[in-house]
Scaffold this motif. Sequence first.
Motif, PDB file in Angstrom:
ATOM      1  N   ILE A 427      -7.772   3.939  -1.256  1.00  0.00           N
ATOM      2  CA  ILE A 427      -7.413   2.574  -0.889  1.00  0.00           C
ATOM      3  C   ILE A 427      -5.978   2.331  -1.351  1.00  0.00           C
ATOM      4  CG2 ILE A 427      -8.397   1.651  -3.040  1.00  0.00           C
ATOM      5  CD1 ILE A 427      -9.030  -0.929  -1.479  1.00  0.00           C
ATOM      6  N   ALA A 428      -5.238   1.543  -0.587  1.00  0.00           N
ATOM      7  CA  ALA A 428      -3.862   1.219  -0.948  1.00  0.00           C
ATOM      8  C   ALA A 428      -3.657  -0.287  -0.877  1.00  0.00           C
ATOM      9  CB  ALA A 428      -2.877   1.931  -0.015  1.00  0.00           C
ATOM     10  N   GLY A 429      -2.694  -0.759  -1.670  1.00  0.00           N
ATOM     11  CA  GLY A 429      -2.408  -2.189  -1.671  1.00  0.00           C
ATOM     12  C   GLY A 429      -0.977  -2.463  -2.068  1.00  0.00           C
ATOM     13  N   THR A 430      -0.538  -3.671  -1.817  1.00  0.00           N
ATOM     14  CA  THR A 430       0.810  -4.089  -2.184  1.00  0.00           C
ATOM     15  C   THR A 430       0.766  -5.528  -2.664  1.00  0.00           C
ATOM     16  OG1 THR A 430       3.115  -4.129  -1.439  1.00  0.00           O
ATOM     17  CG2 THR A 430       1.476  -4.962   0.102  1.00  0.00           C
ATOM     18  N   VAL A 431       1.925  -6.010  -3.116  1.00  0.00           N
ATOM     19  CA  VAL A 431       2.068  -7.404  -3.518  1.00  0.00           C
ATOM     20  C   VAL A 431       3.076  -8.047  -2.574  1.00  0.00           C
ATOM     21  CG1 VAL A 431       2.833  -8.982  -5.336  1.00  0.00           C
ATOM     22  CG2 VAL A 431       1.516  -6.938  -5.927  1.00  0.00           C
ATOM     23  N   PHE A 432       2.657  -9.122  -1.884  1.00  0.00           N
ATOM     24  CA  PHE A 432       3.551  -9.803  -0.961  1.00  0.00           C
ATOM     25  C   PHE A 432       4.522 -10.703  -1.727  1.00  0.00           C
ATOM     26  CE2 PHE A 432       1.062  -9.688   3.305  1.00  0.00           C
ATOM     27  CZ  PHE A 432       1.064  -8.308   3.239  1.00  0.00           C
ATOM     28  N   SER A 433       5.477 -11.258  -1.029  1.00  0.00           N
ATOM     29  CA  SER A 433       6.515 -12.084  -1.664  1.00  0.00           C
ATOM     30  C   SER A 433       5.946 -13.336  -2.322  1.00  0.00           C
ATOM     31  CB  SER A 433       7.571 -12.491  -0.633  1.00  0.00           C
ATOM     32  OG  SER A 433       6.975 -13.192   0.451  1.00  0.00           O
ATOM     33  N   ASP A 434       4.748 -13.750  -1.906  1.00  0.00           N
ATOM     34  CA  ASP A 434       4.120 -14.911  -2.538  1.00  0.00           C
ATOM     35  C   ASP A 434       3.444 -14.560  -3.851  1.00  0.00           C
ATOM     36  OD1 ASP A 434       1.945 -13.456  -1.659  1.00  0.00           O
ATOM     37  OD2 ASP A 434       1.146 -15.021  -0.338  1.00  0.00           O
ATOM     38  N   GLY A 435       3.539 -13.281  -4.261  1.00  0.00           N
ATOM     39  CA  GLY A 435       2.944 -12.845  -5.516  1.00  0.00           C
ATOM     40  C   GLY A 435       1.467 -12.506  -5.410  1.00  0.00           C
ATOM     41  N   LYS A 436       0.899 -12.550  -4.211  1.00  0.00           N
ATOM     42  CA  LYS A 436      -0.522 -12.281  -4.039  1.00  0.00           C
ATOM     43  C   LYS A 436      -0.753 -10.822  -3.647  1.00  0.00           C
ATOM     44  CE  LYS A 436      -1.857 -16.972  -2.721  1.00  0.00           C
ATOM     45  NZ  LYS A 436      -2.462 -17.829  -1.674  1.00  0.00           N
ATOM     46  N   PRO A 437      -1.678 -10.147  -4.324  1.00  0.00           N
ATOM     47  CA  PRO A 437      -2.007  -8.765  -3.956  1.00  0.00           C
ATOM     48  C   PRO A 437      -2.746  -8.714  -2.621  1.00  0.00           C
ATOM     49  CG  PRO A 437      -2.721  -9.291  -6.204  1.00  0.00           C
ATOM     50  CD  PRO A 437      -2.393 -10.577  -5.531  1.00  0.00           C
ATOM     51  N   ARG A 438      -2.536  -7.643  -1.862  1.00  0.00           N
ATOM     52  CA  ARG A 438      -3.230  -7.436  -0.596  1.00  0.00           C
ATOM     53  C   ARG A 438      -3.664  -5.982  -0.493  1.00  0.00           C
ATOM     54  NH1 ARG A 438      -1.411 -12.302   0.579  1.00  0.00           N
ATOM     55  NH2 ARG A 438      -1.279 -13.008   2.734  1.00  0.00           N
ATOM     56  N   PHE A 439      -4.810  -5.753   0.139  1.00  0.00           N
ATOM     57  CA  PHE A 439      -5.192  -4.407   0.532  1.00  0.00           C
ATOM     58  C   PHE A 439      -4.515  -4.106   1.868  1.00  0.00           C
ATOM     59  CE2 PHE A 439      -9.475  -5.119  -1.777  1.00  0.00           C
ATOM     60  CZ  PHE A 439      -8.914  -4.733  -2.982  1.00  0.00           C
ATOM     61  N   ILE A 440      -3.898  -2.944   1.972  1.00  0.00           N
ATOM     62  CA  ILE A 440      -3.184  -2.605   3.205  1.00  0.00           C
ATOM     63  C   ILE A 440      -3.738  -1.352   3.889  1.00  0.00           C
ATOM     64  CG2 ILE A 440      -1.047  -3.736   2.513  1.00  0.00           C
ATOM     65  CD1 ILE A 440       0.047  -0.955   1.728  1.00  0.00           C
ATOM     66  N   GLN A 441      -4.607  -0.619   3.211  1.00  0.00           N
ATOM     67  CA  GLN A 441      -5.188   0.575   3.841  1.00  0.00           C
ATOM     68  C   GLN A 441      -6.476   0.964   3.118  1.00  0.00           C
ATOM     69  OE1 GLN A 441      -3.749   4.887   3.621  1.00  0.00           O
ATOM     70  NE2 GLN A 441      -2.684   4.135   5.443  1.00  0.00           N
ATOM     71  N   ILE A 442      -7.514   1.223   3.894  1.00  0.00           N
ATOM     72  CA  ILE A 442      -8.792   1.692   3.354  1.00  0.00           C
ATOM     73  C   ILE A 442      -9.276   2.849   4.230  1.00  0.00           C
ATOM     74  CG2 ILE A 442     -11.183   1.111   2.822  1.00  0.00           C
ATOM     75  CD1 ILE A 442     -10.265  -1.826   2.544  1.00  0.00           C
ATOM     76  N   ARG A 443      -9.589   3.964   3.604  1.00  0.00           N
ATOM     77  CA  ARG A 443     -10.047   5.159   4.339  1.00  0.00           C
ATOM     78  C   ARG A 443      -9.038   5.579   5.397  1.00  0.00           C
ATOM     79  NH1 ARG A 443     -14.120   5.285   7.402  1.00  0.00           N
ATOM     80  NH2 ARG A 443     -15.038   7.258   6.753  1.00  0.00           N
ATOM     81  N   GLY A 444      -7.752   5.342   5.131  1.00  0.00           N
ATOM     82  CA  GLY A 444      -6.723   5.723   6.098  1.00  0.00           C
ATOM     83  C   GLY A 444      -6.553   4.733   7.230  1.00  0.00           C
ATOM     84  N   ILE A 445      -7.302   3.645   7.223  1.00  0.00           N
ATOM     85  CA  ILE A 445      -7.230   2.616   8.271  1.00  0.00           C
ATOM     86  C   ILE A 445      -6.377   1.455   7.765  1.00  0.00           C
ATOM     87  CG2 ILE A 445      -8.545   0.976   9.665  1.00  0.00           C
ATOM     88  CD1 ILE A 445     -10.933   2.912   9.463  1.00  0.00           C
ATOM     89  N   ASN A 446      -5.356   1.086   8.503  1.00  0.00           N
ATOM     90  CA  ASN A 446      -4.473   0.007   8.092  1.00  0.00           C
ATOM     91  C   ASN A 446      -5.161  -1.352   8.239  1.00  0.00           C
ATOM     92  OD1 ASN A 446      -2.386   1.812   7.557  1.00  0.00           O
ATOM     93  ND2 ASN A 446      -1.556   1.657   9.635  1.00  0.00           N
TER      94      ASN A 446
END
Length: 529
Positions: A427-446
């Motif tokens: 699983i992959a994730g990032t932090v958007f400019s609003d400071g909120k974490p997001r999941f951006i990829q699960i099992r290779g699916i965006n």
Amino acid sequence: MPKVLVSDKLSETAVQIFRDRGVDVDYLPDVGKDKEKLAEIIGQYDGLAIRSATKVTAKLLEQATNLKVIGRAGIGVDNVEIPAASKKGVIVMNTPFGNSVTTAEHAIALMFAVARQLPEASASTHAGKWEKNRFMGVEVFNKTLGIIGAGNIGSIVIDRALGLRMKVLAYDPFLSEERALELGVKKVELDELLAKADFITLHVPLTDKTRNILSRENLAKTKKGVRIVNAARGGLIDEEALAELLKSGHVAGAALDVFATEPATDSPLFNLPNVVVTPHLGASTNEAQENVALQVAEQMADYLLTGAVQNALNMPSVTAEEAAVMGPWIKLAGHLGAFIGQMTDEPIKAINVLYDGVAAEMNLKALNAAVISGVMKATNPDVNMVSAPVMAAERGVQVATTTQGKGGIFDGYIKVTVVTESRERSIAGTVFSDGKPRFIQIRGINVDAEIGQHMLYTRNKDVPGVIGALGMTLGDLGVNIANFTLGRTKAGDDAIAILYLDEELKPEAIEALRATGKFLQVRPINFEI
């Protein structure tokens, strides 16, 4: 409001720092000596500030149900069972710099005292004697000083010794050639130091590797007429062997501030004419006592109020500035670990973490601790960033870290992959400019999934009717969907959905979804928000 117990004598100014910072504090400077009373009350406190009188044992930690941090005003933490604290998730921090100058000065003072036989000469003169010819000393000028341990205190001693125009040899396995050059010393192996030094001074902690570093065998390798100083830790010298070599004249003198057993009421070194002894006074100056007290109060308050970690012995340090910037990323790391931990039913063999872009430039030890903590919470909800790495190591879980420059549309991201006997899950994730974490990829699916306290993950074949079945089933059960994210590999292939729900999903809702026959996987996921 966090609550701290000060169980040893600490500066009133330090106690006031807690109050000024908004931390509730109980100043009970004698309770550290009362094991039963301390065990009785320790469960009330989030923090424990100590010196050397309080003994923090595994037994005491069992009663410390709310304890988050132990702060030792000083360097030595021999009185704290750090492995037990780590397993309990309690941070142990000390103040390694507050008494450095004081301890270094004491070592230099002891060196002068043994070089010129000052204590004996003083006692003789006080007794009305005038034994000028009896006390023949040696100069330190142009002598060779052997430093065992060139860290914080050792480097200060080196600076002072060079000012006295001594030649300095340094033995320290962690001392680089560049740092030795910067300090102005010659880096040598221990045997060379023992053979060449006119004075030897020790500045290392007591560990399995340093215990008895001046053993009988190593003492025998020293230059005849050497003078030995120890203001670091008891147990670094074989005291029996040193006493014998002093009596034989091989060692010309010794000065010790620390002993293998303290308080030292008896020692083979006592009452020898060429030995100077003091009762562990290395940090005993008004300035040092005040400095370490103030420092530990600030460090503990910082951690309890902002999450900043300084001078921790069982946790990566995170400055207040780092804590402010990394806060959302630490949350993200924990959420990624928690998701994948709750999705994994088999024993975990390895956790691989990839840091991309801005994430790769952060404090990776702290981020790793957050990932591991999230993973381990699936099987033990009481773990935290301190105890989780210990638990992972005990279970033989291998943790690997990889970094790379910005490699996609995001400024940075974290990808976590868990390896079991039969599969890998990522699983992959990032932090958007609003400071909120997001999941951006699960099992290779965006995907672009907002993270909430209660979530639902489903996997299905990409066929018509699945989304309708999902919405209808949850709607019939009165479950409200706050956010709905879909993703698929390609048309007609694997598809996933991530739902952010207003409440925790009940078992009957999960069974109802499975009963539709539309889903390959239905899994509720819960997060600490």
